[in-house]
Write a protein that holds these residues in place. Structure first.
Motif, PDB file in Angstrom:
ATOM      1  N   MET A 103       3.423 -33.253 -19.642  1.00 34.87           N
ATOM      2  CA  MET A 103       3.063 -32.774 -18.220  1.00 34.87           C
ATOM      3  C   MET A 103       3.807 -31.426 -17.737  1.00 34.87           C
ATOM      4  N   ALA A 104       3.401 -30.643 -17.122  1.00 33.94           N
ATOM      5  CA  ALA A 104       4.130 -29.592 -16.717  1.00 33.94           C
ATOM      6  C   ALA A 104       4.610 -29.749 -15.136  1.00 33.94           C
ATOM      7  N   LYS A 105       5.807 -29.275 -15.110  1.00 31.81           N
ATOM      8  CA  LYS A 105       6.249 -29.620 -13.565  1.00 31.81           C
ATOM      9  C   LYS A 105       5.520 -28.935 -12.552  1.00 31.81           C
ATOM     10  N   LEU A 106       5.573 -29.407 -11.539  1.00 34.44           N
ATOM     11  CA  LEU A 106       5.021 -28.575 -10.284  1.00 34.44           C
ATOM     12  C   LEU A 106       5.873 -28.377  -9.387  1.00 34.44           C
ATOM     13  N   TYR A 107       5.757 -26.990  -9.026  1.00 37.01           N
ATOM     14  CA  TYR A 107       6.640 -26.281  -8.008  1.00 37.01           C
ATOM     15  C   TYR A 107       5.907 -26.039  -6.772  1.00 37.01           C
ATOM     16  N   THR A 108       6.505 -25.965  -5.619  1.00 34.92           N
ATOM     17  CA  THR A 108       6.187 -25.430  -4.371  1.00 34.92           C
ATOM     18  C   THR A 108       6.522 -24.106  -4.488  1.00 34.92           C
ATOM     19  N   LEU A 109       5.891 -23.378  -3.550  1.00 35.02           N
ATOM     20  CA  LEU A 109       6.099 -21.921  -3.316  1.00 35.02           C
ATOM     21  C   LEU A 109       7.500 -21.572  -2.755  1.00 35.02           C
ATOM     22  N   ALA A 110       7.896 -22.564  -2.073  1.00 36.17           N
ATOM     23  CA  ALA A 110       9.392 -22.321  -1.337  1.00 36.17           C
ATOM     24  C   ALA A 110      10.155 -22.218  -2.530  1.00 36.17           C
ATOM     25  N   GLU A 111      10.116 -23.441  -3.572  1.00 37.65           N
ATOM     26  CA  GLU A 111      10.900 -23.433  -4.868  1.00 37.65           C
ATOM     27  C   GLU A 111      10.949 -22.057  -5.476  1.00 37.65           C
ATOM     28  N   VAL A 112       9.829 -21.511  -5.801  1.00 38.29           N
ATOM     29  CA  VAL A 112       9.411 -20.290  -6.678  1.00 38.29           C
ATOM     30  C   VAL A 112       9.981 -18.972  -6.031  1.00 38.29           C
ATOM     31  N   SER A 113      10.097 -19.203  -4.322  1.00 39.81           N
ATOM     32  CA  SER A 113      10.356 -17.974  -3.730  1.00 39.81           C
ATOM     33  C   SER A 113      11.864 -17.904  -3.931  1.00 39.81           C
ATOM     34  N   GLN A 114      12.735 -18.614  -4.261  1.00 44.44           N
ATOM     35  CA  GLN A 114      14.024 -18.770  -4.351  1.00 44.44           C
ATOM     36  C   GLN A 114      14.555 -18.048  -5.505  1.00 44.44           C
ATOM     37  N   HIS A 115      13.604 -17.840  -6.545  1.00 43.14           N
ATOM     38  CA  HIS A 115      13.785 -16.867  -7.652  1.00 43.14           C
ATOM     39  C   HIS A 115      13.331 -15.504  -7.481  1.00 43.14           C
ATOM     40  N   ASN A 116      13.980 -14.805  -7.027  1.00 46.70           N
ATOM     41  CA  ASN A 116      13.653 -13.507  -6.458  1.00 46.70           C
ATOM     42  C   ASN A 116      14.608 -12.225  -6.675  1.00 46.70           C
ATOM     43  N   SER A 117      15.278 -12.243  -7.836  1.00 44.61           N
ATOM     44  CA  SER A 117      16.382 -11.320  -7.928  1.00 44.61           C
ATOM     45  C   SER A 117      16.036 -10.708  -9.397  1.00 44.61           C
ATOM     46  N   ALA A 118      17.021  -9.972  -9.719  1.00 46.50           N
ATOM     47  CA  ALA A 118      16.887  -9.170 -11.196  1.00 46.50           C
ATOM     48  C   ALA A 118      17.526 -10.292 -12.166  1.00 46.50           C
ATOM     49  N   LYS A 119      18.200 -11.305 -11.629  1.00 45.71           N
ATOM     50  CA  LYS A 119      19.108 -12.323 -12.372  1.00 45.71           C
ATOM     51  C   LYS A 119      18.416 -13.492 -12.430  1.00 45.71           C
ATOM     52  N   ASP A 120      17.427 -13.577 -11.682  1.00 44.88           N
ATOM     53  CA  ASP A 120      16.334 -14.810 -11.593  1.00 44.88           C
ATOM     54  C   ASP A 120      15.138 -14.503 -11.077  1.00 44.88           C
ATOM     55  N   CYS A 121      14.131 -14.175 -11.831  1.00 43.96           N
ATOM     56  CA  CYS A 121      12.952 -13.864 -11.139  1.00 43.96           C
ATOM     57  C   CYS A 121      11.479 -14.813 -11.845  1.00 43.96           C
ATOM     58  N   TRP A 122      11.046 -15.214 -10.745  1.00 41.48           N
ATOM     59  CA  TRP A 122       9.941 -16.397 -10.947  1.00 41.48           C
ATOM     60  C   TRP A 122       8.594 -15.688 -10.609  1.00 41.48           C
ATOM     61  N   LEU A 123       7.419 -15.733 -11.040  1.00 39.32           N
ATOM     62  CA  LEU A 123       6.081 -15.389 -10.419  1.00 39.32           C
ATOM     63  C   LEU A 123       5.153 -16.250 -10.578  1.00 39.32           C
ATOM     64  N   VAL A 124       4.220 -16.150  -9.538  1.00 38.60           N
ATOM     65  CA  VAL A 124       3.259 -17.090  -9.637  1.00 38.60           C
ATOM     66  C   VAL A 124       1.992 -16.457  -9.956  1.00 38.60           C
ATOM     67  N   ILE A 125       1.111 -16.749 -11.048  1.00 41.01           N
ATOM     68  CA  ILE A 125       0.082 -16.047 -11.637  1.00 41.01           C
ATOM     69  C   ILE A 125      -0.916 -17.061 -12.032  1.00 41.01           C
ATOM     70  N   SER A 126      -2.220 -16.981 -11.353  1.00 45.46           N
ATOM     71  CA  SER A 126      -3.394 -17.653 -11.664  1.00 45.46           C
ATOM     72  C   SER A 126      -2.797 -19.146 -11.665  1.00 45.46           C
ATOM     73  N   GLY A 127      -2.090 -19.780 -10.558  1.00 44.60           N
ATOM     74  CA  GLY A 127      -1.821 -21.089 -10.318  1.00 44.60           C
ATOM     75  C   GLY A 127      -0.768 -21.658 -11.274  1.00 44.60           C
ATOM     76  N   LYS A 128      -0.115 -20.886 -12.147  1.00 46.74           N
ATOM     77  CA  LYS A 128       1.180 -21.056 -13.025  1.00 46.74           C
ATOM     78  C   LYS A 128       2.381 -20.459 -12.665  1.00 46.74           C
ATOM     79  N   VAL A 129       3.467 -20.798 -13.098  1.00 43.09           N
ATOM     80  CA  VAL A 129       4.717 -19.987 -12.798  1.00 43.09           C
ATOM     81  C   VAL A 129       5.382 -19.864 -13.865  1.00 43.09           C
ATOM     82  N   TYR A 130       5.901 -18.377 -13.584  1.00 36.14           N
ATOM     83  CA  TYR A 130       6.467 -17.757 -14.936  1.00 36.14           C
ATOM     84  C   TYR A 130       8.027 -17.345 -14.793  1.00 36.14           C
ATOM     85  N   ASP A 131       8.837 -17.705 -15.602  1.00 35.63           N
ATOM     86  CA  ASP A 131      10.158 -17.075 -15.311  1.00 35.63           C
ATOM     87  C   ASP A 131      10.292 -15.973 -16.161  1.00 35.63           C
ATOM     88  N   VAL A 132      10.223 -14.626 -15.493  1.00 35.83           N
ATOM     89  CA  VAL A 132      10.105 -13.444 -16.272  1.00 35.83           C
ATOM     90  C   VAL A 132      11.447 -12.646 -16.215  1.00 35.83           C
TER      91      VAL A 132
END
Length: 133
Positions: free
Chosen positions: A1-30
């Motif tokens: 089962m995939a981990k469920l993240y909140t937008l607040a959790e994903v929003s903390q990953h917002n730099s060039a060293k740690d960048c996460w995106l939300v696309i079509s309901g899924k979270v990606y560490d890019v």
């Protein structure tokens, strides 16, 4: 089962060293893809902290780009934490007629002015024929 993240959790990953995106309901560490992204890393970093689905779709990514997303998948987003989009509605303002001329007068002038011009043209034509004869 995939981990469920909140937008607040994903929003903390917002730099060039740690960048996460939300696309079509899924979270990606890019983070690892930032240097390889054809549009540059700033495009991806500017899409963090929000639902980036529209940003992703508007560009028109290829099927191979969509397939690449799978290797960066880390979980799903809790859709209840994403704010609903509100469509912009301009404030209601009364119709403003700058010159305060009534619509009836404008319609009347649109009808009469061409008739007056036509009448003057016929008058000049008639007068110049009379004087030439």
């Amino acid at each position: 089962m995939a981990k469920l993240y909140t937008l607040a959790e994903v929003s903390q990953h917002n730099s060039a060293k740690d960048c996460w995106l939300v696309i079509s309901g899924k979270v990606y560490d890019v983070t690892k893809f930032l240097d390889d992204h054809p549009g540059g890393d700033e495009v991806l970093i500017s899409s963090t902290g929000k639902d980036a689905t529209d940003d992703f779709e508007d560009v028109g990514h290829s099927s191979s780009a969509r397939a690449m997303l799978d290797e960066y998948y880390v979980g799903d987003i809790d859709s209840a934490t994403i704010p609903t989009k509100t469509k912009y509605a301009p404030p209601k303002q009364p119709q403003y007629n700058q010159d305060k001329t009534s619509e009836f007068v404008i319609k009347l002038l649109q009808f009469l002015v061409p008739l007056i011009i036509l009448g003057v043209a016929f008058g000049i034509r008639f007068y110049t024929k009379q004087s030439a004869a």
